[in-house]
Design a protein around this motif. Structure first.
Motif, PDB file in Angstrom:
ATOM      1  N   LEU A 126       0.856  -1.187   0.000  1.00 20.59           N
ATOM      2  CA  LEU A 126       0.000   0.000   0.000  1.00 20.59           C
ATOM      3  C   LEU A 126       0.887   1.230   0.000  1.00 20.59           C
ATOM      4  O   LEU A 126       1.818   1.328   0.816  1.00 20.59           O
ATOM      5  CB  LEU A 126      -0.910   0.027   1.228  1.00 20.59           C
ATOM      6  N   LYS A 127       0.619   2.144  -0.930  1.00 24.11           N
ATOM      7  CA  LYS A 127       1.321   3.432  -0.981  1.00 24.11           C
ATOM      8  C   LYS A 127       0.277   4.520  -1.164  1.00 24.11           C
ATOM      9  O   LYS A 127      -0.525   4.464  -2.098  1.00 24.11           O
ATOM     10  CB  LYS A 127       2.304   3.478  -2.148  1.00 24.11           C
ATOM     11  N   VAL A 128       0.287   5.484  -0.261  1.00 20.98           N
ATOM     12  CA  VAL A 128      -0.662   6.587  -0.307  1.00 20.98           C
ATOM     13  C   VAL A 128       0.098   7.893  -0.119  1.00 20.98           C
ATOM     14  O   VAL A 128       0.944   7.988   0.769  1.00 20.98           O
ATOM     15  CB  VAL A 128      -1.729   6.448   0.806  1.00 20.98           C
ATOM     16  N   TYR A 153      -3.060   6.867  -4.689  1.00 19.53           N
ATOM     17  CA  TYR A 153      -3.474   5.699  -3.903  1.00 19.53           C
ATOM     18  C   TYR A 153      -3.124   4.460  -4.714  1.00 19.53           C
ATOM     19  O   TYR A 153      -3.690   4.243  -5.792  1.00 19.53           O
ATOM     20  CB  TYR A 153      -4.975   5.745  -3.617  1.00 19.53           C
ATOM     21  N   GLU A 154      -2.173   3.685  -4.218  1.00 23.89           N
ATOM     22  CA  GLU A 154      -1.781   2.455  -4.893  1.00 23.89           C
ATOM     23  C   GLU A 154      -1.881   1.299  -3.906  1.00 23.89           C
ATOM     24  O   GLU A 154      -1.188   1.290  -2.890  1.00 23.89           O
ATOM     25  CB  GLU A 154      -0.365   2.568  -5.456  1.00 23.89           C
ATOM     26  N   ASN A 155      -2.734   0.354  -4.217  1.00 27.84           N
ATOM     27  CA  ASN A 155      -2.960  -0.816  -3.380  1.00 27.84           C
ATOM     28  C   ASN A 155      -2.705  -2.053  -4.237  1.00 27.84           C
ATOM     29  O   ASN A 155      -3.551  -2.452  -5.033  1.00 27.84           O
ATOM     30  CB  ASN A 155      -4.391  -0.801  -2.835  1.00 27.84           C
ATOM     31  N   LYS A 156      -1.526  -2.648  -4.079  1.00 28.32           N
ATOM     32  CA  LYS A 156      -1.153  -3.811  -4.889  1.00 28.32           C
ATOM     33  C   LYS A 156      -1.987  -5.036  -4.530  1.00 28.32           C
ATOM     34  O   LYS A 156      -2.225  -5.881  -5.383  1.00 28.32           O
ATOM     35  CB  LYS A 156       0.332  -4.127  -4.700  1.00 28.32           C
ATOM     36  N   SER A 194      -3.798   2.108  10.024  1.00 21.26           N
ATOM     37  CA  SER A 194      -3.907   0.733   9.509  1.00 21.26           C
ATOM     38  C   SER A 194      -5.362   0.292   9.419  1.00 21.26           C
ATOM     39  O   SER A 194      -5.754  -0.398   8.480  1.00 21.26           O
ATOM     40  CB  SER A 194      -3.100  -0.243  10.365  1.00 21.26           C
ATOM     41  N   PHE A 225      -7.109   2.303   6.406  1.00 17.67           N
ATOM     42  CA  PHE A 225      -6.667   1.816   5.102  1.00 17.67           C
ATOM     43  C   PHE A 225      -6.826   0.301   4.957  1.00 17.67           C
ATOM     44  O   PHE A 225      -6.426  -0.278   3.956  1.00 17.67           O
ATOM     45  CB  PHE A 225      -5.221   2.231   4.833  1.00 17.67           C
ATOM     46  N   ILE A 275      -5.404  -2.321   6.349  1.00 21.22           N
ATOM     47  CA  ILE A 275      -4.179  -3.083   6.166  1.00 21.22           C
ATOM     48  C   ILE A 275      -3.665  -3.505   7.539  1.00 21.22           C
ATOM     49  O   ILE A 275      -2.698  -2.997   8.058  1.00 21.22           O
ATOM     50  CB  ILE A 275      -3.129  -2.300   5.350  1.00 21.22           C
ATOM     51  N   TYR A 323      -0.017  -5.936   8.276  1.00 23.24           N
ATOM     52  CA  TYR A 323       1.224  -5.362   7.770  1.00 23.24           C
ATOM     53  C   TYR A 323       2.435  -5.910   8.525  1.00 23.24           C
ATOM     54  O   TYR A 323       2.359  -6.271   9.692  1.00 23.24           O
ATOM     55  CB  TYR A 323       1.192  -3.835   7.844  1.00 23.24           C
TER      56      TYR A 323
END
Length: 147
Positions: free
Chosen positions: A62-64, A77-80, A118, A121, A123, A126
């Motif tokens: 996750l990258k925000v 917003y990138e959620n692999k 967390s 989002f 996640i 983690y």
């Protein structure tokens, strides 16, 4: 000679257009007109937020990034895990919903801030989570949590 000049000119124009389009993909354009430039951070309480989460299976799962400035706002917003890669207005639409339930406070305990992020989002599994947040009128907090 004229044909050669014309060909070079067209190639240069195309290259400039491509470069300009790529560098602006995170800029939020919707809602910018009604934004009061003196009220930076008034909507969410912060002007900058960066979240990076690694899981056991995936680095940077996750990258925000949210960056609100006087002249522009950028969002990514990138959620692999869920295969979401959103930028600009699409990212801001997703982040707006998340930020409404996030409710971070500059006086909040660091561990509570990581926990809230967390949860918001979604996640929770983690391996490591990085949270950088700049609250209106405060220095940037750089928080790291490893499980």
């Amino acid at each position: 000679m004229k044909k050669r000049f014309k060909g070079i000119f067209i190639v240069l124009c195309c290259a400039i257009f491509v470069l300009a389009a790529c560098s602006n993909r995170n800029i939020v354009t919707e809602g910018e007109d009604e934004k009061d430039k003196d009220s930076l951070g008034s909507k969410y309480g912060f002007t900058f937020l960066n979240v990076v989460a690694d899981t056991n299976e995936m680095k940077e799962a996750l990258k925000v990034t949210y960056d609100e400035k006087k002249d522009k706002t950028e969002a990514m917003y990138e959620n692999k895990i869920d295969d979401f890669y959103l930028h600009g207005n699409a990212a801001m639409e997703k982040l707006d919903k998340i930020f409404e339930e996030l409710e971070l406070d500059p006086e909040m305990d660091d561990e509570d801030m990581i926990k809230k992020a967390s949860e918001a989002f979604e996640i929770n599994d983690y391996k490591s989570l990085q949270l950088d947040v700049k609250f209106k009128g405060f220095d940037t907090k750089k928080l790291r949590m490893t499980k």
